[in-house]
Structures are given as C-alpha cells and as structure tokens.
Scaffold this active site. Structure first.
Site, short mmCIF file in Angstrom:
data_model
loop_
_atom_site.label_atom_id
_atom_site.label_comp_id
_atom_site.label_asym_id
_atom_site.label_seq_id
_atom_site.Cartn_x
_atom_site.Cartn_y
_atom_site.Cartn_z
N ASN A 34 0.83 -1.22 0.00
CA ASN A 34 0.00 0.00 0.00
C ASN A 34 0.85 1.26 0.00
O ASN A 34 0.33 2.33 0.26
CB ASN A 34 -0.95 0.00 1.21
CG ASN A 34 -0.20 0.18 2.53
OD1 ASN A 34 1.01 0.06 2.57
ND2 ASN A 34 -0.93 0.47 3.59
N ASP A 76 -4.26 -2.19 0.91
CA ASP A 76 -3.91 -2.27 2.33
C ASP A 76 -4.38 -3.62 2.88
O ASP A 76 -5.57 -3.95 2.78
CB ASP A 76 -4.61 -1.12 3.05
CG ASP A 76 -4.19 -0.98 4.50
OD1 ASP A 76 -3.66 -1.96 5.07
OD2 ASP A 76 -4.40 0.11 5.05
N THR A 146 11.06 -10.76 14.62
CA THR A 146 12.38 -10.15 14.83
C THR A 146 13.06 -10.75 16.05
O THR A 146 12.39 -11.14 17.02
CB THR A 146 12.28 -8.61 15.00
OG1 THR A 146 13.37 -8.14 15.79
CG2 THR A 146 11.01 -8.18 15.67
N SER A 181 10.72 -1.90 22.33
CA SER A 181 9.98 -0.77 21.73
C SER A 181 8.56 -1.25 21.47
O SER A 181 8.28 -2.46 21.53
CB SER A 181 10.61 -0.36 20.39
OG SER A 181 10.27 -1.31 19.38
N TYR A 183 7.13 -1.22 18.57
CA TYR A 183 7.22 -2.03 17.34
C TYR A 183 7.51 -3.50 17.71
O TYR A 183 6.83 -4.41 17.24
CB TYR A 183 8.31 -1.47 16.42
CG TYR A 183 8.93 -2.51 15.51
CD1 TYR A 183 8.19 -3.07 14.47
CD2 TYR A 183 10.24 -2.95 15.72
CE1 TYR A 183 8.75 -4.05 13.65
CE2 TYR A 183 10.80 -3.92 14.90
CZ TYR A 183 10.05 -4.47 13.88
OH TYR A 183 10.60 -5.44 13.08
N HIS A 184 8.54 -3.70 18.55
CA HIS A 184 8.89 -5.08 18.92
C HIS A 184 7.74 -5.75 19.68
O HIS A 184 7.53 -6.95 19.56
CB HIS A 184 10.18 -5.10 19.75
CG HIS A 184 11.39 -4.70 18.95
ND1 HIS A 184 11.95 -3.45 19.03
CD2 HIS A 184 12.12 -5.38 18.05
CE1 HIS A 184 12.99 -3.38 18.20
NE2 HIS A 184 13.12 -4.54 17.59
N LYS A 187 5.39 -7.26 17.33
CA LYS A 187 5.90 -8.51 16.75
C LYS A 187 5.62 -9.68 17.70
O LYS A 187 5.28 -10.79 17.27
CB LYS A 187 7.40 -8.40 16.48
CG LYS A 187 7.75 -7.43 15.36
CD LYS A 187 7.24 -7.97 14.03
CE LYS A 187 7.90 -7.32 12.85
NZ LYS A 187 7.33 -7.72 11.58
N VAL A 213 19.05 -6.59 8.85
CA VAL A 213 19.60 -7.07 7.57
C VAL A 213 20.45 -5.95 6.96
O VAL A 213 20.06 -4.79 6.99
CB VAL A 213 18.46 -7.42 6.60
CG1 VAL A 213 19.01 -7.97 5.28
CG2 VAL A 213 17.50 -8.41 7.24
N LEU A 241 24.14 -0.05 10.88
CA LEU A 241 25.26 -0.25 9.94
C LEU A 241 25.13 0.72 8.76
O LEU A 241 26.13 1.32 8.33
CB LEU A 241 25.27 -1.71 9.45
CG LEU A 241 26.48 -2.10 8.61
CD1 LEU A 241 27.79 -1.90 9.36
CD2 LEU A 241 26.37 -3.57 8.19
N ARG A 243 23.72 3.65 8.81
CA ARG A 243 24.05 5.00 9.30
C ARG A 243 25.57 5.16 9.38
O ARG A 243 26.12 6.17 8.93
CB ARG A 243 23.44 5.24 10.69
CG ARG A 243 21.93 5.40 10.68
CD ARG A 243 21.43 6.07 11.96
NE ARG A 243 21.64 5.27 13.15
CZ ARG A 243 20.79 4.35 13.60
NH1 ARG A 243 19.68 4.09 12.95
NH2 ARG A 243 21.05 3.67 14.70
N1 LIG Z 1 14.93 -4.99 7.42
C1 LIG Z 1 15.32 -5.57 8.54
O1 LIG Z 1 16.51 -5.46 8.93
C2 LIG Z 1 14.36 -6.41 9.33
C3 LIG Z 1 14.83 -7.11 10.45
C4 LIG Z 1 13.94 -7.90 11.17
C5 LIG Z 1 12.61 -7.98 10.79
N2 LIG Z 1 12.19 -7.28 9.70
C6 LIG Z 1 10.77 -7.38 9.32
O2 LIG Z 1 10.69 -7.73 7.95
C7 LIG Z 1 9.57 -7.09 7.34
C8 LIG Z 1 10.03 -6.30 6.12
O3 LIG Z 1 10.99 -5.34 6.54
P1 LIG Z 1 11.55 -4.25 5.54
O4 LIG Z 1 12.82 -3.76 6.10
O5 LIG Z 1 11.50 -4.78 4.16
O6 LIG Z 1 10.45 -3.10 5.72
P2 LIG Z 1 9.83 -2.13 4.59
O7 LIG Z 1 9.12 -1.04 5.31
O8 LIG Z 1 10.89 -1.73 3.63
O9 LIG Z 1 8.79 -3.08 3.86
C9 LIG Z 1 7.49 -3.30 4.34
C10 LIG Z 1 6.55 -3.05 3.18
O10 LIG Z 1 5.22 -3.34 3.62
C11 LIG Z 1 4.36 -2.33 3.15
N3 LIG Z 1 3.21 -2.26 4.09
C12 LIG Z 1 3.21 -1.89 5.40
N4 LIG Z 1 1.98 -1.98 5.90
C13 LIG Z 1 1.17 -2.42 4.90
C14 LIG Z 1 -0.22 -2.70 4.80
N5 LIG Z 1 -1.03 -2.53 5.85
N6 LIG Z 1 -0.71 -3.15 3.62
C15 LIG Z 1 0.09 -3.32 2.55
N7 LIG Z 1 1.43 -3.06 2.58
C16 LIG Z 1 1.95 -2.62 3.75
C17 LIG Z 1 5.19 -1.05 3.13
O11 LIG Z 1 4.70 -0.08 2.23
C18 LIG Z 1 6.57 -1.59 2.72
O12 LIG Z 1 6.75 -1.52 1.32
C19 LIG Z 1 8.92 -6.24 8.41
O13 LIG Z 1 7.86 -6.95 9.00
C20 LIG Z 1 10.02 -6.06 9.43
O14 LIG Z 1 9.52 -5.85 10.72
C21 LIG Z 1 13.02 -6.49 8.97
#
Ligand SMILES: NC(=O)c1ccc[n+]([C@@H]2O[C@H](COP(=O)([O-])OP(=O)(O)OC[C@H]3O[C@@H](n4cnc5c(N)ncnc54)[C@H](O)[C@@H]3O)[C@@H](O)[C@H]2O)c1
Length: 384
Positions: A34, A76, A146, A181, A183-184, A187, A213, A241, A243
């Site tokens: 979305n 969404d 996470t 947090s 957020y966590h 999860k 990641v 990392l 940053r």
């Molecule tokens: N990137 C990391 O280092 C990391 C580490 C641990 C866990 N995660 C988890 O992995 C997942 C992806 O992480 P990311 O870094 O790619 O995040 P990101 O924000 O880049 O990607 C999430 C995507 O989901 C979409 N989105 C969010 N809510 C939505 C909704 N209600 N409907 C439709 N689309 C929606 C966003 O627009 C975004 O494009 C997340 O759940 C995050 O918590 C990421």
C-alpha cells in the site's frame, strides 16, 4: 515444481528483492503493497539514498529484462475484503508476510505513530490468518518476526520455545519475550496471534526471528540501478550499519549510542533470500508454529563501528567514532547468546560481513554522496 508466492509488503526493502528472487526461480509472484513506507518516508522527510522507481515501473523493467511477469496489487492488507479477494483469486501456495510498520523509532515518536503501528501490524496479521482459513488452510504462512522479540535476557536464547521444569513437572512454552519498543511489542503480539490460531485452526506457520539485515547486492539486483532496493540511513528507518557507512562517506564521525555494547544478530540480505527459500522448500506442518532464528553473526555496536572504520580507512576515507547520548532505553552492556541451529540444519551457507562486503557498499554510497543529508541521521526520537 512452480509455486504461487504471494508477497505482502513486496515493494519494501526485503519484499522487492524477494519478489525478484522468487520470480527468477520460475515461481508465479504476486506483490501486495500500500506504499505505506514510501508515504511515511516523504511525511517524515527521511528519503532513501537514491530514488526508487514506482512499483509499476519496477515490474515493467523486470519484464523487459527477463521476460518474467510479477503481478502487483496496490492495497492495504488491513482492508479484509481486499486481502481476502486477492488471496482467493491468486490461490497462493505460500504467503510471505513483510507488510508491517518495521521501525522501532517510528513506533516511539508519539501517540499517532504508536496507534498506527499497533493497528497496522496486528490487524494485518489477523486478516491474513482469517484469509488463509477462509481460502485454503494448507497455505504456508511465512511471517517476519524479529530477534528483538526476545530482548537481551541474561540466559541463552533458544529458537522460539523454552522447556521449563517447575515444582517437579515439565512443560514447553514460547520463549519469554521482552520487547525494547512498541514495534517489537507488536511482533510479540503477532507471534501470540499466530500461536493461538495454529492451535485452534491447524494453520502452517513459519515465524522468522530475523536480526537487522544489511546489504544491497543480490544476483537479481546486482549492477542494475532500476532494480535496486531502498537504502535508508536516517534515524527512523535506517539501521545502525547503514548509518555508520553513510557517516563514513560523508566524512562525519560514526555516532555510537551510549556505551556501544548493545549486541544483536545480523545477516546479509542474500541470507534473507536463502532463508526464505529454505522455509518454502521445507514448510511447517499443519498445526505447527515453527520458529527459526534468522541471523548469521552477532556484533556489538562498537564492533560494527570498528569494522566500518577499518573498511573506510582502507579506501582512503578518514573516519572515527564518537559517543552520543543513547535516545533509547536499552542495556548498553549485556550477555547475548542466541541459538541459530534451525537454518544450519536446513542447509544455510552464510554470507558473512567481511571488509570486502562493507567496501562494496561504501563504493555504492560514494556514487550518491551528493545526495546524503547528515541531518536525518541524528536521533530526535527519544524513548523517555
Ligand atoms: N529490514 C530488517 O533489517 C528487518 C529485520 C527484522 C525484521 N524485519 C521485518 O521484515 C519485514 C520487512 O521489513 P523491511 O525492512 O523490508 O520493511 P519495509 O518497510 O521496507 O517493507 C514493508 C513493506 O510493507 C508495506 N506495508 C506496510 N503496511 C502495509 C499494509 N497494511 N498493507 C500493505 N502493505 C503494507 C510497506 O509499504 C513496505 O513496502 C517487516 O515486517 C520487518 O519488521 C526487517
């Protein structure tokens, strides 16, 4: 055998490379997103290092390059009718759920962001559970959790569960979770929702406890600017990392929050893709909430800073680190010993964080040096 793979959040940092990777393997891929992340980046003025084409343009470019179709739907997942229809029409074998608000600082900005994080993450997960139950209970859900769900306990961290002996009796529970947090916390609540519905409805779920990641390079995106995934380095959506590497290129000190002993498990984006492959090839059983810890190495913040300084200096950047007041409430020196046996058993061959890997990302950042805004790196969001 060709699989039908639905990627929720497929426009995001991890979702997009996953879509390319699954498509290049010959699987049928549908992305739902979305644009929350693009809109939030614009609202808080924390843009990614370089422009990212629209999802429409991205898939058109992929089609032109590889003659493979990735389907997209902008919508969404908190809209249940929309999600249910998409799942019903596409008939996925597997659904990878990335579509959440993924930032700890974002969730701590204020009431508006806290409410959004709670609603978006929990209702999205609940809708997914119901959509799978309504359409095909055998659909394998791969959910991104996470490592932050566990917090930093003073005991070894197991994979998902802990055996307890109490007053002479034994039981196995979800491993105790202590979020750092809101957020966590969402999860953890996602995991609890999945655990409940796995037991009552017999869903097949893999919940991946993933660490932060890093990386920009995968076989599919390599050397192709049009296909690159996002790179955030700001205080809200950037990781530590990223940053540090941007600060090294900008010629400002790397800002370590507090004592810098905060230790976490990290992984290369290549291993996120590999872990997802392994989870798809080895699905969870019916009525199973399989929890796998997804990281390959642990580093303290200080250790990461030192690695970046060494790499940056080796390519002629003059870099140092400095300590700033920690905006978060967290332990700055602690015990940390998480298990990561599950993916090893499934055959994961890790890609480690080497000097070469850091230098390659630094070189990419150097190309966009004139776009760096160091102001957005300084933490403004405070936990207390
Ligand atoms: N990137 C990391 O280092 C990391 C580490 C641990 C866990 N995660 C988890 O992995 C997942 C992806 O992480 P990311 O870094 O790619 O995040 P990101 O924000 O880049 O990607 C999430 C995507 O989901 C979409 N989105 C969010 N809510 C939505 C909704 N209600 N409907 C439709 N689309 C929606 C966003 O627009 C975004 O494009 C997340 O759940 C995050 O918590 C990421």
């Amino acid at each position: 055998m060709v699989k039908r793979v639905l990627i929720l959040g497929g426009d995001g940092f991890l979702g997009w490379p996953t879509a390319l990777h699954q498509s290049s393997k010959g699987n049928e891929v549908l992305i739902i997103d979305n644009y929350f992340r693009r809109n939030a980046s614009a609202e808080y003025k924390v843009h990614t290092l370089y422009e990212i084409p629209s999802l429409n343009d991205r898939v058109k470019f992929w089609k032109k390059l590889k003659n493979r179709q990735i389907l997209i739907e902008i919508g969404d997942i908190c809209d249940y009718e929309f999600l249910l229809n998409s799942v019903r029409n596409f008939k996925p074998d597997v659904i990878i759920h990335y579509a959440e608000q993924p930032s700890a600082p974002y969730s701590m900005i204020g009431h508006k962001e806290a409410t959004f994080t709670l609603k978006n993450n929990l209702i999205g997960t609940l809708n997914l559970i119901f959509a799978v139950k309504e359409t095909n209970i055998n659909t394998h859900i791969i959910k991104l959790g996470t490592m932050g769900e566990y917090g930093t306990p003073n005991i070894d961290i197991e994979e998902g569960y802990l055996k307890i002996q109490h007053n002479g009796r034994n039981e196995e529970f979800l491993f105790p979770r202590q979020a750092g947090s809101l957020y966590h916390t969402t999860k953890i609540q996602d995991t609890d929702l999945l655990y409940f519905y796995v037991r009552v409805w017999g869903l097949k779920v893999t919940d991946l406890m993933q660490g932060p990641v890093y990386g920009l390079f995968t076989d599919e995106m390599e050397d192709c600017d049009e296909l690159l995934t996002a790179f955030n380095y700001d205080e809200i959506f950037g990781t530590v990392l990223n940053r540090f590497m941007v600060q090294a290129v900008a010629g400002v000190p790397l800002t370590v929050y507090g004592k810098g002993g905060q230790t976490r498990g990290y992984l290369n984006i290549l291993d996120t893709l590999n872990c997802i492959d392994l989870a798809i090839q080895n699905p969870a059983n019916s009525s199973e909430l399989r929890i796998l810890n997804q990281f390959t190495q642990t580093f303290s913040v200080n250790a990461l800073a030192d690695l970046v300084i060494e790499a940056a200096n080796s390519i002629g950047l003059n870099t140092k680190k400095e300590t700033i007041v920690n905006p978060r409430k967290e332990m700055e020196n602690h015990y940390y010993n998480p298990s990561a046996k599950g993916f090893k058993k499934l055959g994961l061959k890790p890609n480690f964080l080497t000097q070469e890997v850091i230098c390659k990302i630094l070189q990419k950042i150097i190309r966009f040096k004139n776009k760096i805004n160091v102001e957005i790196i300084q933490p403004k969001t405070k936990w207390t």
